[in-house]
Write a protein that holds these residues in place. Structure first.
Motif, PDB file in Angstrom:
ATOM      1  N   GLY A 160       0.861  -1.219   0.035  1.00 49.74           N
ATOM      2  CA  GLY A 160      -0.126   0.037  -0.019  1.00 49.74           C
ATOM      3  C   GLY A 160       0.922   1.230   0.010  1.00 49.74           C
TER       4      GLY A 160
ATOM      5  N   ARG B   8       0.000   4.195   0.574  1.00 49.91           N
ATOM      6  CA  ARG B   8      -0.350   5.322   1.587  1.00 49.91           C
ATOM      7  C   ARG B   8       0.542   4.768   2.690  1.00 49.91           C
ATOM      8  NH1 ARG B   8      -3.891   5.231   6.109  1.00 49.91           N
ATOM      9  NH2 ARG B   8      -4.984   7.086   6.447  1.00 49.91           N
ATOM     10  N   ARG B   9       0.718   3.696   3.028  1.00 49.98           N
ATOM     11  CA  ARG B   9       1.340   3.174   4.378  1.00 49.98           C
ATOM     12  C   ARG B   9       2.756   3.592   4.339  1.00 49.98           C
ATOM     13  NH1 ARG B   9       0.273  -2.875   5.379  1.00 49.98           N
ATOM     14  NH2 ARG B   9      -1.781  -2.169   5.648  1.00 49.98           N
TER      15      ARG B   9
ATOM     16  N   ALA C  84       4.863   6.292   6.567  1.00 47.08           N
ATOM     17  CA  ALA C  84       5.861   5.624   7.440  1.00 47.08           C
ATOM     18  C   ALA C  84       7.210   6.664   6.980  1.00 47.08           C
ATOM     19  CB  ALA C  84       6.244   4.315   6.930  1.00 47.08           C
TER      20      ALA C  84
ATOM     21  N   LEU D 183      -2.697  11.139   7.121  1.00 48.42           N
ATOM     22  CA  LEU D 183      -3.776  10.227   7.724  1.00 48.42           C
ATOM     23  C   LEU D 183      -5.583  10.300   7.574  1.00 48.42           C
ATOM     24  CD1 LEU D 183      -2.074   9.828  11.160  1.00 48.42           C
ATOM     25  CD2 LEU D 183      -2.204   7.906   9.563  1.00 48.42           C
TER      26      LEU D 183
ATOM     27  N   ARG E 175      -7.103   5.207   1.194  1.00 41.71           N
ATOM     28  CA  ARG E 175      -6.409   3.674   1.553  1.00 41.71           C
ATOM     29  C   ARG E 175      -6.416   3.011   0.123  1.00 41.71           C
ATOM     30  NH1 ARG E 175      -6.314   3.162   7.120  1.00 41.71           N
ATOM     31  NH2 ARG E 175      -7.312   4.492   8.294  1.00 41.71           N
TER      32      ARG E 175
END
Length: 469
Positions: A74, A76-77, A81, A184, A189
């Protein structure tokens, strides 16, 4: 991501650009502050180089892996990070009281910067599947890059002279925190393709090690000599690791970099052009700063102000002109026009004087012709991502960013070595600028083999829509 309403897509783009702004801003600010860091921490010339090199090695070495992880886990993840890691590392840099702590924190910054940058373009592709909107979005991305460069050149001098070098890193804290919190809430997502089929861990180790050693050999080649053991040894090891990586990818069940990606003509040519373009332009940026400070005795702030017109021209063209040009003429013609302007601009610098210097006559024309980068970079990004399938967008973004870093590292190392190796300083600058113009001419000739248009775009494409607050 493509199904999100228009307002939500532009809001998400604003978040992506905020992260890009922080990473680009940090790069230009740090360059201006290096002398102050050296004096305060009592770092020798070799150690000072590692303040830059530790970041470049981590950033350039991890881009490809980070891009593929974005596709699998993903985007977005991985992006969030990366922003978090970059922000924390920036605080650690600002708190550093010794060379070892600063260099280690800069390496961590490179890791975070690679994670955020590698998936950024892939996220833009997912957000804007329509060619016209995508061209506008890439124009906004180009404007963000020039804004970061222009802010960094001036802000670096202001912060370093007014508050101290620590604040060039602390400035990332509010930007990173805002990007993280907004991301966020606003970034859509995406599950990614999943790692259930297995991640090519040996391939990841081979390519990361190969790229890191390759970048290391490039950044060490300038100061230590291109034929020294310290340069040739890592370079040979890098080639061996990258060759083993290609061999592995041809046989792995779940390759990290499917070779079909590199077999695409548009992708391959766009990345080769980018290496030449960024090699010339990053070298140009460093050389102009060195010329102004070492030959014409400009201060750090004056140097930033002298280079500001180029950044402003690039930003204006990226935001207001590039998408229209691509819509009317196609990516290739837009790229060729940008490369032509840049080639002329660098060629003009071979006449820079050693003595009396007139900024308006001697340097300003090149600064204004730098607007060609706004056309070239936007068109080249569109070409480099033109063949992106949904499952490969992060990977192609990582590849494009990797060739950008390789080109930048090569250009800075080679062109600055030409200056340092000349008996007469100004003759060295003339030679380096001439080589830079030659690199751009080679990029122009190579770009003529690209397709005229990668996708139908309405000729009356409007300027980018304002990004909602």
């Amino acid at each position: 991501m493509s199904e999100h309403p228009s307002r939500a897509r532009w809001s998400a783009l604003a978040v992506v650009c905020a992260g890009m702004l922080m990473v680009i801003l940090d790069g230009s600010i740090t360059t201006v502050a290096l002398p102050a860091i050296q004096d305060d921490l009592h770092i020798g010339p070799g150690g000072l180089a590692w303040v830059v090199d530790a970041y470049v090695i981590a950033f350039g070495g991890l881009l490809l892996l980070a891009g593929r992880l974005g596709d699998l886990l993903g985007r977005r993840r991985i992006y969030l990070a990366g922003i978090a890691a970059f922000t924390v590392a920036s605080v650690l840099c600002g708190l550093a009281t010794g060379p070892a702590t600063l260099i280690s924190a800069r390496f961590l910054q490179g890791v975070g910067g690679a994670m955020a940058s590698a998936v950024g373009l892939g996220m833009v592709v997912g957000l804007f599947p329509e060619p016209a909107d995508r061209a506008k979005a890439f124009g906004v991305v180009g404007f963000t890059g020039s804004a970061g460069a222009s802010l960094g050149q001036v802000l670096g001098g202001v912060l370093t002279e007014g508050l101290g070098w620590h604040w060039i890193f602390f400035i990332n804290l509010p930007i990173g925190a805002a990007a993280l919190l907004a991301g966020l809430r606003l970034l859509p997502r995406d599950a990614g393709g999943g790692a259930g089929g297995g991640v090519d861990v040996p391939g990841a180790a081979l390519v990361t090690g190969g790229l890191m050693l390759g970048v290391y050999s490039i950044v060490e080649g300038g100061p230590h000599g291109w034929t020294s053991a310290g340069t040739l040894g890592p370079a040979a090891a890098a080639l061996a690791l990258l060759a083993a990586f290609v061999f592995r990818q041809a046989r792995a069940a779940t390759p990290l970099l499917p070779l079909r990606v590199l077999a695409r003509r548009t992708t391959a040519l766009a990345n080769l052009v980018q290496i030449l373009l960024l090699g010339a332009l990053f070298g140009f940026q460093v050389l102009v700063a060195l010329y102004l400070q070492n030959v014409q005795h400009y201060g750090a702030l004056d140097t930033g102000l002298a280079m500001l017109p180029a950044a402003l021209a690039i930003g204006a063209v990226s935001l207001l002109v590039a998408a229209r040009a691509i819509g009317r003429f196609g990516e290739r013609r837009t790229l060729l026009l940008g490369l032509a302007l840049l080639t002329v601009g660098l060629a003009l610098l071979v006449r820079l004087p050693a003595g009396r210097f007139d900024y308006v006559a001697d340097l300003l024309p090149t600064m204004l012709l730098g607007a060609g980068f706004g056309l070239a970079a936007t068109a080249l990004t569109a070409l480099g991502m033109a063949d992106a399938r949904p499952e490969d967008a992060g990977l192609l973004s990582g590849v494009l960013n990797t060739t950008q870093q390789v080109g930048a590292a090569l250009g800075v190392a080679v062109l600055t070595a030409l200056v340092g190796g000349s008996g007469d300083a100004v003759d060295g600058f003339h030679l380096a600028f001439g080589v830079g113009a030659t690199l751009l001419l080679a990029a122009f000739l190579l770009a003529t083999a690209l397709p005229a248009r990668t996708a139908p775009v309405p000729a009356a494409a409007e300027p980018p829509a304002p990004v909602p607050n």
